[in-house]
Scaffold this motif. Structure first.
Motif, PDB file in Angstrom:
ATOM      1  N   LEU A 105       0.849  -1.188   0.000  1.00 34.64           N
ATOM      2  CA  LEU A 105       0.000   0.000   0.000  1.00 34.64           C
ATOM      3  C   LEU A 105       0.883   1.236   0.000  1.00 34.64           C
ATOM      4  O   LEU A 105       1.726   1.406   0.887  1.00 34.64           O
ATOM      5  CB  LEU A 105      -0.912   0.018   1.226  1.00 34.64           C
ATOM      6  CG  LEU A 105      -1.864  -1.168   1.401  1.00 34.64           C
ATOM      7  CD1 LEU A 105      -2.719  -0.974   2.650  1.00 34.64           C
ATOM      8  CD2 LEU A 105      -2.748  -1.345   0.175  1.00 34.64           C
ATOM      9  N   ILE A 106       0.709   2.096  -0.999  1.00 29.39           N
ATOM     10  CA  ILE A 106       1.489   3.323  -1.092  1.00 29.39           C
ATOM     11  C   ILE A 106       0.525   4.508  -1.179  1.00 29.39           C
ATOM     12  O   ILE A 106      -0.654   4.351  -1.503  1.00 29.39           O
ATOM     13  CB  ILE A 106       2.435   3.312  -2.302  1.00 29.39           C
ATOM     14  CG1 ILE A 106       1.636   3.148  -3.605  1.00 29.39           C
ATOM     15  CG2 ILE A 106       3.469   2.221  -2.174  1.00 29.39           C
ATOM     16  CD1 ILE A 106       2.483   3.273  -4.860  1.00 29.39           C
ATOM     17  N   GLY A 107       1.056   5.680  -0.886  1.00 28.57           N
ATOM     18  CA  GLY A 107       0.219   6.876  -0.958  1.00 28.57           C
ATOM     19  C   GLY A 107       0.732   7.947  -0.028  1.00 28.57           C
ATOM     20  O   GLY A 107       1.674   7.743   0.741  1.00 28.57           O
ATOM     21  N   MET A 108       0.113   9.115  -0.102  1.00 30.19           N
ATOM     22  CA  MET A 108       0.472  10.235   0.755  1.00 30.19           C
ATOM     23  C   MET A 108      -0.013   9.978   2.186  1.00 30.19           C
ATOM     24  O   MET A 108      -0.885   9.124   2.414  1.00 30.19           O
ATOM     25  CB  MET A 108      -0.170  11.520   0.221  1.00 30.19           C
ATOM     26  CG  MET A 108       0.291  11.923  -1.168  1.00 30.19           C
ATOM     27  SD  MET A 108       1.984  12.552  -1.216  1.00 30.19           S
ATOM     28  CE  MET A 108       1.733  14.215  -0.584  1.00 30.19           C
TER      29      MET A 108
ATOM     30  N   HIS B  72      -2.106   1.972  -4.971  1.00 28.50           N
ATOM     31  CA  HIS B  72      -1.899   3.405  -4.719  1.00 28.50           C
ATOM     32  C   HIS B  72      -3.204   3.990  -4.169  1.00 28.50           C
ATOM     33  O   HIS B  72      -4.187   4.132  -4.907  1.00 28.50           O
ATOM     34  CB  HIS B  72      -1.493   4.099  -6.016  1.00 28.50           C
ATOM     35  CG  HIS B  72      -0.911   5.451  -5.807  1.00 28.50           C
ATOM     36  ND1 HIS B  72      -0.029   6.039  -6.678  1.00 28.50           N
ATOM     37  CD2 HIS B  72      -1.095   6.364  -4.806  1.00 28.50           C
ATOM     38  CE1 HIS B  72       0.299   7.230  -6.233  1.00 28.50           C
ATOM     39  NE2 HIS B  72      -0.336   7.447  -5.100  1.00 28.50           N
ATOM     40  N   VAL B  73      -3.194   4.321  -2.897  1.00 29.78           N
ATOM     41  CA  VAL B  73      -4.386   4.861  -2.242  1.00 29.78           C
ATOM     42  C   VAL B  73      -4.386   6.375  -2.389  1.00 29.78           C
ATOM     43  O   VAL B  73      -3.452   7.061  -1.947  1.00 29.78           O
ATOM     44  CB  VAL B  73      -4.433   4.464  -0.757  1.00 29.78           C
ATOM     45  CG1 VAL B  73      -5.718   4.979  -0.106  1.00 29.78           C
ATOM     46  CG2 VAL B  73      -4.334   2.945  -0.603  1.00 29.78           C
TER      47      VAL B  73
ATOM     48  N   VAL C 265      -2.365  -0.640  -8.983  1.00 32.10           N
ATOM     49  CA  VAL C 265      -3.815  -0.482  -8.955  1.00 32.10           C
ATOM     50  C   VAL C 265      -4.123   0.750  -8.117  1.00 32.10           C
ATOM     51  O   VAL C 265      -3.510   0.968  -7.066  1.00 32.10           O
ATOM     52  CB  VAL C 265      -4.502  -1.727  -8.358  1.00 32.10           C
ATOM     53  CG1 VAL C 265      -5.991  -1.508  -8.214  1.00 32.10           C
ATOM     54  CG2 VAL C 265      -4.226  -2.954  -9.209  1.00 32.10           C
ATOM     55  N   ILE C 266      -5.082   1.557  -8.576  1.00 32.93           N
ATOM     56  CA  ILE C 266      -5.425   2.778  -7.849  1.00 32.93           C
ATOM     57  C   ILE C 266      -6.708   2.554  -7.059  1.00 32.93           C
ATOM     58  O   ILE C 266      -7.727   2.107  -7.602  1.00 32.93           O
ATOM     59  CB  ILE C 266      -5.599   3.961  -8.818  1.00 32.93           C
ATOM     60  CG1 ILE C 266      -4.255   4.277  -9.473  1.00 32.93           C
ATOM     61  CG2 ILE C 266      -6.137   5.192  -8.084  1.00 32.93           C
ATOM     62  CD1 ILE C 266      -4.307   5.394 -10.471  1.00 32.93           C
ATOM     63  N   ALA C 267      -6.620   2.838  -5.756  1.00 37.81           N
ATOM     64  CA  ALA C 267      -7.789   2.783  -4.879  1.00 37.81           C
ATOM     65  C   ALA C 267      -8.198   4.215  -4.559  1.00 37.81           C
ATOM     66  O   ALA C 267      -7.530   4.904  -3.781  1.00 37.81           O
ATOM     67  CB  ALA C 267      -7.473   1.994  -3.610  1.00 37.81           C
ATOM     68  N   ALA C 268      -9.281   4.684  -5.198  1.00 41.56           N
ATOM     69  CA  ALA C 268      -9.780   6.042  -4.967  1.00 41.56           C
ATOM     70  C   ALA C 268     -10.593   6.031  -3.677  1.00 41.56           C
ATOM     71  O   ALA C 268     -11.774   5.663  -3.661  1.00 41.56           O
ATOM     72  CB  ALA C 268     -10.617   6.500  -6.150  1.00 41.56           C
TER      73      ALA C 268
END
Length: 423
Positions: free
Chosen positions: A163-166, A242-243, A277-280
């Motif tokens: 899990l990656i993201g800001m 990518h969250v 994969v993008i998790a909005a």
């Protein structure tokens, strides 16, 4: 605390000394030499243990030495070999030589072992050197010194999905929803201070491991924030999720996607090319649909986008099934270095290197250093044998080419000698 890096010193045990002895028993004429061999020193071995999670044990102790072998005895009694020193490390540890940076092992399987400091062989007793022309040798060998080195241990967690993201994008909330993991969750940045693993269990016995790392910010590859320190933990993952926080303005959502991917590119270009994969996330906030449409338009269907609300659990099932299908198609990550197998390697003699430092001539050759270390230098016959060996190896010629002169100091390993011109 979560410790994922350690520097340790390891040294294999020295071999036991061989001894000089003769049989002097009554009614045993010309008993002959009977000095036994020394035992082999213990090796330092690293073993992957699935029950360990961090390298905290190496935080409080950094020096590890194996026992030396027992010395030989009279009556041809050989010394006992020392037991190996086995150090348990978590699965996923990468072992590097601290001096060269060379990867020595990548321990990815429980029970996998690697010898990081071999013990020295035992020295031979004088009974080993008896020949028809020299029936009573008065010399033996000292034990071979064990290998020693400094090691860097790096723990890279074994996970299928990263899990990656800001910061505050909702990664920890997502992990708590899809697994039994319970990471700390709060409404301020950098809630996650250490990587967290969670097991996702699907239908029909399928499962996969998800890793949540601290959020990335701009400049993470240069040390900003916390993400750089823990990016190594997603290097083994096969898929990145990518969250993105779609409660922000559309331009900020797009900018956050770019920032995180640029940091991945700077850290490791291969990681940036990993399937993503993008998790909005935060679709429960009004306006989320417009942000998702904007995101899909900018990405031009390059990445699959899944609208979710981690706080309520909405939209998680399609995301998880998609991840499970991807993992079935993707091959497992290859280890950084293949496990050691039985190999037959040809021995190639090492060249002799002479380094001059003023009046000191430093000899660099592992075989010569080993031979000197195993010689009893207070035994005249052993010294003569060593001199013959060094002459045959070409050390004298190498020293003369380097400009050696009478009275100069010749250093071999830990020993120093005064050079004398025999002519």
């Amino acid at each position: 605390m979560f410790y994922d890096e350690a520097k340790i010193y390891v040294r294999g045990g020295d071999g036991g000394n061989g001894i000089v002895a003769f049989r002097r028993e009554k009614y045993v004429p010309r008993g002959g030499p009977s000095g036994g061999d020394g035992g082999r020193g213990g090796s330092v071995i690293l073993e992957a243990d699935a029950s360990l999670r961090t390298l905290v044990d190496f935080r409080y102790r950094t020096h590890y030495r194996a026992e030396r072998g027992q010395h030989g005895q009279g009556k041809n009694k050989h010394g006992r070999s020392a037991p190996d020193l086995v150090l348990r490390v978590p699965v996923g540890v990468v072992v590097r030589d601290a001096a060269t940076g060379q990867i020595l092992a990548d321990l990815v399987e429980p029970g996998q072992r690697v010898v990081v400091a071999a013990g020295g062989r035992g020295g031979r007793g004088n009974a080993r050197f008896a020949t028809p022309t020299d029936r009573a040798p008065t010399y033996a060998e000292k034990g071979e010194p064990g290998e020693e080195r400094w090691l860097i241990l790096e723990l890279k967690l074994l996970a299928d999905v990263g899990l990656i993201g800001m910061p505050n994008a909702g990664k920890s909330t997502l992990l708590s929803r899809i697994s039994a993991a319970r990471p700390k969750i709060a409404d301020y940045p950098f809630t996650t201070l250490t990587p967290v693993l969670g097991m996702v269990r699907m239908d029909e016995g399928k499962s996969f491991v998800v890793a949540d790392i601290p959020g990335l910010i701009e400049g993470a590859h240069q040390g900003a924030g916390l993400g750089l320190k823990f990016l190594r933990h997603i290097e083994r993952t096969r898929v990145l999720v990518h969250v993105l926080d779609v409660s922000l303005p559309a331009e900020d959502v797009w900018r956050n996607w770019q920032v995180v991917n640029k940091e991945l590119e700077h850290y490791n270009p291969q990681l940036a090319r990993r399937p993503q994969v993008i998790a909005a996330n935060k679709m429960d906030v009004p306006g989320g649909e417009e942000k998702v449409a904007y995101l899909k338009d900018r990405l031009a269907d390059a990445y699959p986008v899944f609208p979710i609300a981690a706080a309520t659990g909405a939209g998680l099932e399609p995301l998880l099934y998609h991840l499970a299908e991807m993992l079935e198609r993707l091959p497992p990550p290859a280890p950084l270095i293949e496990p050691e197998e039985e190999k037959v390697t040809a021995f190639t003699p090492e060249e002799i290197t002479i380094i001059r430092e003023g009046d000191v001539f430093l000899v660099q050759n592992r075989e010569i250093e080993r031979r000197v270390a195993m010689t009893y230098l207070d035994n005249d016959e052993a010294v003569r044998r060593l001199q013959n060996y060094l002459r045959q190896k070409g050390l004298e010629d190498a020293l003369q080419r380097a400009g050696v002169f009478p009275g100069a100091t010749v250093r071999i390993g830990k020993y120093e000698f005064e050079y004398m011109d025999e002519a």
